[in-house]
Design a protein around this motif. Structure first.
Motif, mmCIF file in Angstrom:
data_model
loop_
_atom_site.group_PDB
_atom_site.id
_atom_site.type_symbol
_atom_site.label_atom_id
_atom_site.label_comp_id
_atom_site.label_asym_id
_atom_site.label_seq_id
_atom_site.Cartn_x
_atom_site.Cartn_y
_atom_site.Cartn_z
ATOM 1 N N ILE A 78 15.145 12.556 -6.305
ATOM 2 C CA ILE A 78 13.897 13.487 -6.602
ATOM 3 C C ILE A 78 12.345 12.599 -6.766
ATOM 4 C CG2 ILE A 78 12.903 15.240 -7.638
ATOM 5 C CD1 ILE A 78 14.958 16.374 -6.152
ATOM 6 N N ALA A 79 11.740 13.141 -5.746
ATOM 7 C CA ALA A 79 10.404 12.390 -5.527
ATOM 8 C C ALA A 79 10.025 12.366 -6.965
ATOM 9 C CB ALA A 79 9.746 12.369 -4.037
ATOM 10 N N THR A 80 9.042 11.226 -7.527
ATOM 11 C CA THR A 80 8.128 11.093 -8.458
ATOM 12 C C THR A 80 6.698 11.017 -8.202
ATOM 13 O OG1 THR A 80 9.807 9.586 -10.039
ATOM 14 C CG2 THR A 80 7.703 9.689 -10.720
ATOM 15 N N VAL A 81 6.285 11.626 -9.123
ATOM 16 C CA VAL A 81 5.067 11.877 -8.294
ATOM 17 C C VAL A 81 3.032 12.056 -9.077
ATOM 18 C CG1 VAL A 81 5.481 12.874 -5.774
ATOM 19 C CG2 VAL A 81 4.406 14.482 -8.395
ATOM 20 N N LEU A 82 2.106 11.738 -8.978
ATOM 21 C CA LEU A 82 1.334 12.095 -10.343
ATOM 22 C C LEU A 82 0.637 13.117 -9.732
ATOM 23 C CD1 LEU A 82 -0.492 8.349 -10.372
ATOM 24 C CD2 LEU A 82 1.721 9.602 -11.462
ATOM 25 N N ILE A 111 0.927 6.060 3.153
ATOM 26 C CA ILE A 111 0.569 5.285 4.673
ATOM 27 C C ILE A 111 1.549 3.988 3.594
ATOM 28 C CG2 ILE A 111 -0.971 5.321 5.980
ATOM 29 C CD1 ILE A 111 -1.969 2.655 5.449
ATOM 30 N N ARG A 112 3.452 3.725 3.899
ATOM 31 C CA ARG A 112 3.845 2.921 3.047
ATOM 32 C C ARG A 112 3.591 1.538 2.868
ATOM 33 N NH1 ARG A 112 7.160 4.459 7.595
ATOM 34 N NH2 ARG A 112 8.387 5.976 7.071
ATOM 35 N N ARG A 113 3.419 0.824 1.533
ATOM 36 C CA ARG A 113 2.988 0.054 1.076
ATOM 37 C C ARG A 113 3.135 -1.710 2.280
ATOM 38 N NH1 ARG A 113 6.791 -3.808 -2.532
ATOM 39 N NH2 ARG A 113 7.582 -4.442 -0.901
ATOM 40 N N LEU A 196 1.928 -7.158 -5.552
ATOM 41 C CA LEU A 196 0.978 -5.570 -5.624
ATOM 42 C C LEU A 196 2.247 -4.902 -6.588
ATOM 43 C CD1 LEU A 196 -0.984 -3.225 -4.819
ATOM 44 C CD2 LEU A 196 0.579 -3.060 -2.650
ATOM 45 N N ASN A 197 3.544 -4.466 -6.517
ATOM 46 C CA ASN A 197 4.395 -4.144 -7.892
ATOM 47 C C ASN A 197 3.826 -4.449 -8.975
ATOM 48 O OD1 ASN A 197 5.273 -2.851 -5.428
ATOM 49 N ND2 ASN A 197 7.405 -4.170 -5.466
ATOM 50 N N ARG A 213 6.914 4.067 -8.978
ATOM 51 C CA ARG A 213 6.716 2.373 -8.122
ATOM 52 C C ARG A 213 5.266 2.686 -7.659
ATOM 53 N NH1 ARG A 213 11.560 4.256 -4.723
ATOM 54 N NH2 ARG A 213 10.537 5.817 -4.614
ATOM 55 N N PHE A 214 4.876 1.687 -7.049
ATOM 56 C CA PHE A 214 3.685 1.724 -6.052
ATOM 57 C C PHE A 214 3.945 2.599 -4.382
ATOM 58 C CE2 PHE A 214 1.396 0.785 -2.150
ATOM 59 C CZ PHE A 214 0.360 0.362 -2.766
ATOM 60 N N HIS A 215 5.362 2.772 -4.490
ATOM 61 C CA HIS A 215 6.106 4.222 -2.620
ATOM 62 C C HIS A 215 5.691 4.708 -3.318
ATOM 63 C CE1 HIS A 215 7.816 4.229 0.997
ATOM 64 N NE2 HIS A 215 8.675 5.584 -0.330
ATOM 65 N N ASP A 216 5.834 5.584 -4.605
ATOM 66 C CA ASP A 216 5.164 6.848 -5.532
ATOM 67 C C ASP A 216 4.180 7.457 -4.938
ATOM 68 O OD1 ASP A 216 7.953 7.638 -5.978
ATOM 69 O OD2 ASP A 216 7.709 5.770 -7.990
#
Length: 271
Positions: A78-82, A111-113, A196-197, A213-216
């Motif tokens: 389950i993706a975590t989002v802001l 786009i991805r990190r 970056l992370n 995560r940054f990916h989120d």
């Protein structure tokens, strides 16, 4: 990494002809107890399965024993989002830091990190307001390397909003880069993904924002698009997913809520 750190130390002393399904099943259970996630063990299973398939083709063995082993099924992610308010707070928090540009690109494009850190100025078409994804920056045992994108569909063109275009132009005109990369540190060097992370995590903690995560930020971008009733196919192409089913499965909980909202809004129109 999976071969060196996991497969070889435990299975490396077993000859191909002696390898049994029980060896693999015990190995997978051992790695789960060691602390690896189900997803990581699934990746290891794929490596072994493909390697053993090649051994069958070369007639080194008659059967692929990995066919008789059940790899662990990863739990549904389950993706975590802001939400929009949290994103506004994040933008203010990073505005005077050296990761402002990567964060803004992630929020604005999804786009991805690695795609962000591997982005060059020649990949940005300011006249037509789009970014072309052709490469990614990844950490390897030989250091940071520029590699092709994750999949064929990851090679894509993404339209950028006017605000991001303005930010990028400002950076391009005011920064003296020693190379062509968009995101660099104060010395003009490539930004290490691990740095970056770490920096991103610290900023979240310092500003009482959810620990993500940054990916989120990629998921947050997709969530905002869904909340604006953007079609999943468009989002899938923007994110570089290999097919729309990945997008639908990953954001099904958000899409369902958006669908209900659309129906309710349309009901107001009908009345």
């Amino acid at each position: 990494m999976n071969i060196d750190n996991h497969i070889v130390p435990i299975l490396g002393n077993i000859k191909l002809k002696d390898l049994k399904p029980l060896h693999l099943q015990s190995f997978y259970n051992n790695r789960l107890e060691y602390g690896l996630s189900k997803t990581s063990v699934k990746y290891i299973h794929r490596i072994l399965h493909r390697a053993l398939n090649q051994a069958v083709k070369w007639q080194l063995i008659a059967l692929n024993v990995a066919n008789n082993v059940d790899a662990p099924k990863p739990d549904k992610y389950i993706a975590t989002v802001l939400d929009s308010n949290q994103i506004s707070l994040l933008i203010k928090a990073v505005s005077n830091t050296n990761i402002y540009l990567p964060v803004m690109i992630a929020i604005s494009t999804g786009i991805r990190r690695g795609e962000i850190l591997g982005l060059t100025w020649k990949n940005i078409d300011f006249d037509n307001s789009f970014i072309k994804i052709t490469q990614t920056l990844l950490p390897t045992k030989n250091g940071l390397q520029i590699l092709p994108p994750k999949t064929h569909t990851s090679n894509r063109i993404i339209s950028i909003p006017p605000t991001l275009k303005e930010i990028l132009l400002k950076y391009k005109n005011n920064t003296n880069n020693i190379n062509d990369f968009v995101c660099c540190n104060e010395f003009g060097e490539l930004i290490n993904p691990s740095y970056l992370n770490h920096k991103f995590k610290q900023i979240l903690e310092d500003n009482n924002l959810p620990s993500i995560r940054f990916h989120d930020l990629r998921h947050s971008h997709a969530s905002l698009l869904l909340s604006q009733s953007v079609q999943p196919k468009v989002i899938s192409e923007r994110l570089g997913h290999s097919n729309i089913n990945i997008t639908m499965d990953l954001y099904s909980h958000i899409y369902d809520a958006t669908n209900i909202e659309v129906a309710n809004n349309f009901d107001i129109f009908l009345k």
